[in-house]
Scaffold this active site. Structure first.
Site, PDB file in Angstrom:
ATOM      1  N   HIS A  38      -3.577  -3.403  -2.887  1.00  0.00           N
ATOM      2  CA  HIS A  38      -2.485  -2.528  -3.198  1.00  0.00           C
ATOM      3  C   HIS A  38      -2.814  -1.536  -4.322  1.00  0.00           C
ATOM      4  O   HIS A  38      -3.619  -1.460  -4.999  1.00  0.00           O
ATOM      5  CB  HIS A  38      -1.253  -3.574  -3.821  1.00  0.00           C
ATOM      6  CG  HIS A  38      -1.546  -4.362  -4.793  1.00  0.00           C
ATOM      7  ND1 HIS A  38      -2.009  -3.782  -6.198  1.00  0.00           N
ATOM      8  CD2 HIS A  38      -1.838  -5.655  -4.894  1.00  0.00           C
ATOM      9  CE1 HIS A  38      -1.985  -4.692  -6.993  1.00  0.00           C
ATOM     10  NE2 HIS A  38      -2.048  -6.049  -6.363  1.00  0.00           N
ATOM     11  N   CYS A  66      -5.988  -9.963  -6.016  1.00  0.00           N
ATOM     12  CA  CYS A  66      -5.902  -8.788  -5.014  1.00  0.00           C
ATOM     13  C   CYS A  66      -6.839  -7.663  -5.592  1.00  0.00           C
ATOM     14  O   CYS A  66      -7.462  -7.715  -6.857  1.00  0.00           O
ATOM     15  CB  CYS A  66      -4.488  -8.425  -5.250  1.00  0.00           C
ATOM     16  SG  CYS A  66      -3.261  -9.442  -4.423  1.00  0.00           S
TER      17      CYS A  66
END
Length: 286
Positions: A245, A261
């Site tokens: 992201h 992440c």
């Protein structure tokens, strides 16, 4: 002493027969003779037998039991084998998009362990094909790190895969490739020692929305991998998948600061969202 015509005729006849016999032996045994170019070319007897390689037997698929579990977003499969080459960056060129749930087996002709559904949490399932053997194909499995499942190559057709994403943990770098050629790269942030980014091969499961200005208003790419040790995460993140992201705080890039992440610049995220499809392989290397 002069040779009579009869004896000369008999002698020439015998010589001709001998030459013919020798030539016949040479042809039936196989040899060489010059063509127009003067190069020797192989001669194969028309009667020479041909041998065919016998086809491998396709192991039968056992009937799945009625209570076979179905892979879910927060519930991965059990009993499936480890990915035999989890850090391979050899491009994967095909994927499976099941139109209906498919049983995954622990080996070709082995035991069924879980159903792979056509959708997981609303996301269409597309899984990379990493191996083939005797009429069976092995795919990367979602919601479970570094595992594969086998299924017979019947009732479905593979679809092409053109892209690949490689995340180097040591270099804090993410590279996007298409058909093996590098298209772009970005310096990224990765997980901490306590909450590491799962290593090995996985894939893009789909995309999801985000909430908060720090994500630059962009969707995230959800990966098939899950946290290595979810108990070390905040309760709200324990059932989540690893993702890629955007991150607007540029001081994070090049550092180990995330919950697992991969945080990337907003420009890079826009590129990935516009270019890569579900099923795109992602390889996280050391």
């Amino acid at each position: 002493m002069p040779i009579s015509r009869t004896r000369l005729y008999l002698t020439l006849t015998v010589i001709a027969l001998v030459v013919a016999v020798l030539a016949g032996i040479r042809l039936t045994r196989g040899g060489t003779e010059p063509d127009e170019s003067g190069l020797a070319q192989p001669i194969v007897s028309a009667a020479a037998p041909t041998s065919a390689t016998p086809s491998a037997t396709v192991p039968p698929a056992a009937e799945p039991p009625a209570d076979l579990p179905v892979i879910a977003y927060a519930k991965g499969p059990r009993g499936l084998p480890a990915d035999p080459d989890p850090t391979s960056v050899v491009p994967i060129t095909e994927a499976l998009r099941p139109a209906e749930r498919k049983a995954l087996y622990d080996a070709p002709g082995g035991h069924p362990r879980a159903y792979l559904p056509p959708r997981i949490s609303g996301l269409a399932v597309v899984v990379p094909i990493v191996a083939r053997q005797n009429g069976w194909a092995a795919v990367l499995t979602p919601s479970s790190n570094r595992t594969i499942g086998w299924l017979p190559e019947t009732g479905w057709s593979p679809e092409p895969v053109r892209d690949q994403i490689i995340v180097s943990l040591g270099k804090r770098r993410m590279t996007w490739l298409r058909e093996g050629a590098e298209q772009d790269r970005w310096t990224v942030a990765i997980g901490t020692d306590k909450t590491p980014t799962p290593h090995g091969r996985t894939f893009v499961l789909g995309r999801t929305g985000t909430s908060g200005a720090v994500y630059a208003g962009l969707d995230a790419l959800v990966l098939g991998s899950v946290p290595e040790e979810p108990e070390k995460l905040a309760p709200s993140l324990r059932a989540a998948h690893t993702g890629i992201h955007a991150w607007t705080n540029t001081s994070a890039f090049g550092r180990d600061v995330s919950n697992g992440c991969v945080r990337t610049p907003a420009a890079g995220m826009r590129t990935l969202l516009a270019q890569v499809d579900p099923g795109t392989p992602v390889v996280v290397t050391a």
